[in-house]
Design a protein around this motif. Structure first.
Motif, PDB file in Angstrom:
ATOM      1  N   TYR A  35       0.813  -1.207   0.000  1.00 44.29           N
ATOM      2  CA  TYR A  35       0.000   0.000   0.000  1.00 44.29           C
ATOM      3  C   TYR A  35       0.854   1.269   0.000  1.00 44.29           C
ATOM      4  O   TYR A  35       0.322   2.376   0.073  1.00 44.29           O
ATOM      5  CB  TYR A  35      -0.939   0.017   1.211  1.00 44.29           C
ATOM      6  N   THR A  36       2.179   1.116  -0.039  1.00 41.94           N
ATOM      7  CA  THR A  36       3.077   2.262  -0.112  1.00 41.94           C
ATOM      8  C   THR A  36       4.013   2.087  -1.294  1.00 41.94           C
ATOM      9  O   THR A  36       4.106   0.999  -1.893  1.00 41.94           O
ATOM     10  CB  THR A  36       3.940   2.396   1.166  1.00 41.94           C
ATOM     11  N   THR A  37       4.729   3.151  -1.629  1.00 38.66           N
ATOM     12  CA  THR A  37       5.739   3.064  -2.692  1.00 38.66           C
ATOM     13  C   THR A  37       7.064   2.542  -2.154  1.00 38.66           C
ATOM     14  O   THR A  37       8.014   2.358  -2.915  1.00 38.66           O
ATOM     15  CB  THR A  37       5.975   4.446  -3.335  1.00 38.66           C
ATOM     16  N   ILE A  38       7.141   2.315  -0.852  1.00 35.89           N
ATOM     17  CA  ILE A  38       8.345   1.773  -0.237  1.00 35.89           C
ATOM     18  C   ILE A  38       8.260   0.249  -0.280  1.00 35.89           C
ATOM     19  O   ILE A  38       7.268  -0.343   0.152  1.00 35.89           O
ATOM     20  CB  ILE A  38       8.487   2.244   1.225  1.00 35.89           C
ATOM     21  N   ARG A  39       9.298  -0.391  -0.795  1.00 34.92           N
ATOM     22  CA  ARG A  39       9.305  -1.841  -0.905  1.00 34.92           C
ATOM     23  C   ARG A  39       9.607  -2.495   0.447  1.00 34.92           C
ATOM     24  O   ARG A  39      10.363  -1.957   1.249  1.00 34.92           O
ATOM     25  CB  ARG A  39      10.345  -2.293  -1.931  1.00 34.92           C
ATOM     26  N   ALA A  40       9.043  -3.659   0.651  1.00 37.47           N
ATOM     27  CA  ALA A  40       9.299  -4.395   1.882  1.00 37.47           C
ATOM     28  C   ALA A  40      10.782  -4.713   2.036  1.00 37.47           C
ATOM     29  O   ALA A  40      11.299  -4.784   3.160  1.00 37.47           O
ATOM     30  CB  ALA A  40       8.480  -5.684   1.894  1.00 37.47           C
ATOM     31  N   GLN A  41      11.477  -4.888   0.903  1.00 38.24           N
ATOM     32  CA  GLN A  41      12.897  -5.225   0.948  1.00 38.24           C
ATOM     33  C   GLN A  41      13.759  -4.105   1.518  1.00 38.24           C
ATOM     34  O   GLN A  41      14.928  -4.326   1.839  1.00 38.24           O
ATOM     35  CB  GLN A  41      13.398  -5.577  -0.457  1.00 38.24           C
ATOM     36  N   GLU A  42      13.215  -2.912   1.647  1.00 38.77           N
ATOM     37  CA  GLU A  42      13.981  -1.802   2.202  1.00 38.77           C
ATOM     38  C   GLU A  42      14.007  -1.840   3.732  1.00 38.77           C
ATOM     39  O   GLU A  42      14.712  -1.045   4.355  1.00 38.77           O
ATOM     40  CB  GLU A  42      13.403  -0.466   1.724  1.00 38.77           C
ATOM     41  N   PHE A  43      13.243  -2.737   4.324  1.00 39.74           N
ATOM     42  CA  PHE A  43      13.174  -2.853   5.771  1.00 39.74           C
ATOM     43  C   PHE A  43      13.966  -4.065   6.261  1.00 39.74           C
ATOM     44  O   PHE A  43      14.123  -5.050   5.547  1.00 39.74           O
ATOM     45  CB  PHE A  43      11.721  -2.989   6.241  1.00 39.74           C
ATOM     46  N   ARG A  44      14.428  -3.967   7.478  1.00 41.72           N
ATOM     47  CA  ARG A  44      15.170  -5.051   8.126  1.00 41.72           C
ATOM     48  C   ARG A  44      14.427  -5.450   9.393  1.00 41.72           C
ATOM     49  O   ARG A  44      14.127  -4.612  10.242  1.00 41.72           O
ATOM     50  CB  ARG A  44      16.581  -4.595   8.465  1.00 41.72           C
ATOM     51  N   GLU A  45      14.161  -6.712   9.531  1.00 45.12           N
ATOM     52  CA  GLU A  45      13.431  -7.207  10.693  1.00 45.12           C
ATOM     53  C   GLU A  45      14.376  -7.358  11.881  1.00 45.12           C
ATOM     54  O   GLU A  45      15.492  -7.881  11.750  1.00 45.12           O
ATOM     55  CB  GLU A  45      12.782  -8.546  10.376  1.00 45.12           C
ATOM     56  N   VAL A  46      13.944  -6.888  13.041  1.00 47.84           N
ATOM     57  CA  VAL A  46      14.710  -7.043  14.269  1.00 47.84           C
ATOM     58  C   VAL A  46      13.776  -7.534  15.365  1.00 47.84           C
ATOM     59  O   VAL A  46      12.556  -7.376  15.279  1.00 47.84           O
ATOM     60  CB  VAL A  46      15.394  -5.718  14.711  1.00 47.84           C
ATOM     61  N   VAL A  47      14.357  -8.123  16.374  1.00 44.03           N
ATOM     62  CA  VAL A  47      13.604  -8.550  17.548  1.00 44.03           C
ATOM     63  C   VAL A  47      14.045  -7.699  18.724  1.00 44.03           C
ATOM     64  O   VAL A  47      15.231  -7.528  18.969  1.00 44.03           O
ATOM     65  CB  VAL A  47      13.835 -10.045  17.856  1.00 44.03           C
ATOM     66  N   VAL A  48      13.086  -7.156  19.431  1.00 46.93           N
ATOM     67  CA  VAL A  48      13.360  -6.356  20.625  1.00 46.93           C
ATOM     68  C   VAL A  48      12.786  -7.099  21.820  1.00 46.93           C
ATOM     69  O   VAL A  48      11.582  -7.352  21.882  1.00 46.93           O
ATOM     70  CB  VAL A  48      12.722  -4.953  20.503  1.00 46.93           C
ATOM     71  N   ALA A  49      13.640  -7.471  22.747  1.00 44.30           N
ATOM     72  CA  ALA A  49      13.203  -8.214  23.938  1.00 44.30           C
ATOM     73  C   ALA A  49      13.626  -7.460  25.186  1.00 44.30           C
ATOM     74  O   ALA A  49      14.796  -7.114  25.339  1.00 44.30           O
ATOM     75  CB  ALA A  49      13.812  -9.615  23.937  1.00 44.30           C
ATOM     76  N   GLU A  50      12.663  -7.197  26.059  1.00 48.29           N
ATOM     77  CA  GLU A  50      12.968  -6.469  27.300  1.00 48.29           C
ATOM     78  C   GLU A  50      11.991  -6.910  28.375  1.00 48.29           C
ATOM     79  O   GLU A  50      10.788  -6.705  28.263  1.00 48.29           O
ATOM     80  CB  GLU A  50      12.861  -4.959  27.065  1.00 48.29           C
ATOM     81  N   LYS A  51      12.540  -7.574  29.410  1.00 49.15           N
ATOM     82  CA  LYS A  51      11.719  -8.080  30.512  1.00 49.15           C
ATOM     83  C   LYS A  51      10.526  -8.859  29.980  1.00 49.15           C
ATOM     84  O   LYS A  51      10.676  -9.846  29.279  1.00 49.15           O
ATOM     85  CB  LYS A  51      11.308  -6.936  31.434  1.00 49.15           C
TER      86      LYS A  51
END
Length: 249
Positions: free
Chosen positions: A161-177
């Motif tokens: 739904y945007t002109t930004i491709r999914a490939q431009e993003f990097r998946e990260v995991v944030v874990a805190e308590k």
């Protein structure tokens, strides 16, 4: 019981603000407000209807019902990045305005002194996450580092739904308590997947603190962004900016 509602949320925070002198801090504060309002106006997001709380170098905003998620992620962020670059042009590096930004859509309802709900807390976790901070630090010419929640990535970006491709993003995991969640990071002008976030290449879901396995919190059917998955395990207290707990118009 309160009033239940799902709202589009935005938070921004400036890098290096605390080390600036009072004159520079004043300039940065004025620029943050101006650039946010200009980007909102250029994106049709009705800045005057935003409920915001400003905390020095940070802003937490609850957008009005019906605000467009694609416009916030795409058009707004492009204008914000362009505005930051224009502001920084000709300024010494120490006086640059560089922002971390987070976009989320989730439950948030008014409380006694601000919005309450899971979503504002999650916004704070992502905004203060080591991964997002590391992404901006690893991209010295970037003015903006954006993190979006799984809801926004899966429903808006992955579904094109945007002109930004999914490939431009990097998946990260944030874990805190008690909180373990995912975010997708984009740094305009950089390949986010190539940035050094302090995790060995190919670490996958193994923690950067010694190989501990981080639980997979994504449903099996949920889509993911192409590229490496990076784990950020955060120790200590990670909190939403003070703006999350109070709002003003």
């Amino acid at each position: 019981m309160g009033t239940f509602g799902r709202r589009l949320l935005l938070a921004v925070d400036a890098k290096g603000y605390g080390g600036a002198d009072a004159v520079t801090q004043r300039q940065l504060q004025e620029a943050i407000r101006r650039l946010l309002s200009e980007a909102a106006a250029a994106s049709g997001l009705e800045w005057e209807r935003w409920e915001t709380q400003v905390g020095g170098d940070s802003v937490f905003a609850v957008l009005p019902e019906g605000a467009s998620e694609p416009d916030l992620v795409d058009t707004f962020m492009r204008h914000l990045d362009a505005g930051l670059r224009a502001f920084n042009h000709g300024r010494v590096r120490a006086a640059w305005l560089r922002l971390r930004a987070v976009v989320h859509f989730g439950s948030a309802s008014p409380g006694a002194i601000g919005f309450v709900g899971r979503a504002p807390v999650e916004v704070g976790r992502m905004l203060d996450s080591a991964a997002l901070k590391a992404a901006l630090a690893a991209a010295p010419d970037a003015c903006l580092a954006l993190a979006v929640s799984p809801t926004v990535f899966n429903d808006v970006i992955s579904d094109a739904y945007t002109t930004i491709r999914a490939q431009e993003f990097r998946e990260v995991v944030v874990a805190e308590k008690e909180h373990t969640g995912r975010a997708w990071i984009r740094v305009p002008g950089y390949d986010a997947r190539a940035l050094d976030l302090g995790v060995p290449s190919g670490a996958g879901r193994e923690g950067a603190t010694g190989g501990g396995e981080v639980p997979d919190v994504r449903p099996p059917s949920a889509p993911t962004a192409p590229g490496d998955t990076v784990v950020q395990v955060i120790n200590g207290t990670v909190h939403a900016p003070g703006s999350v707990f109070g709002i003003s118009k």
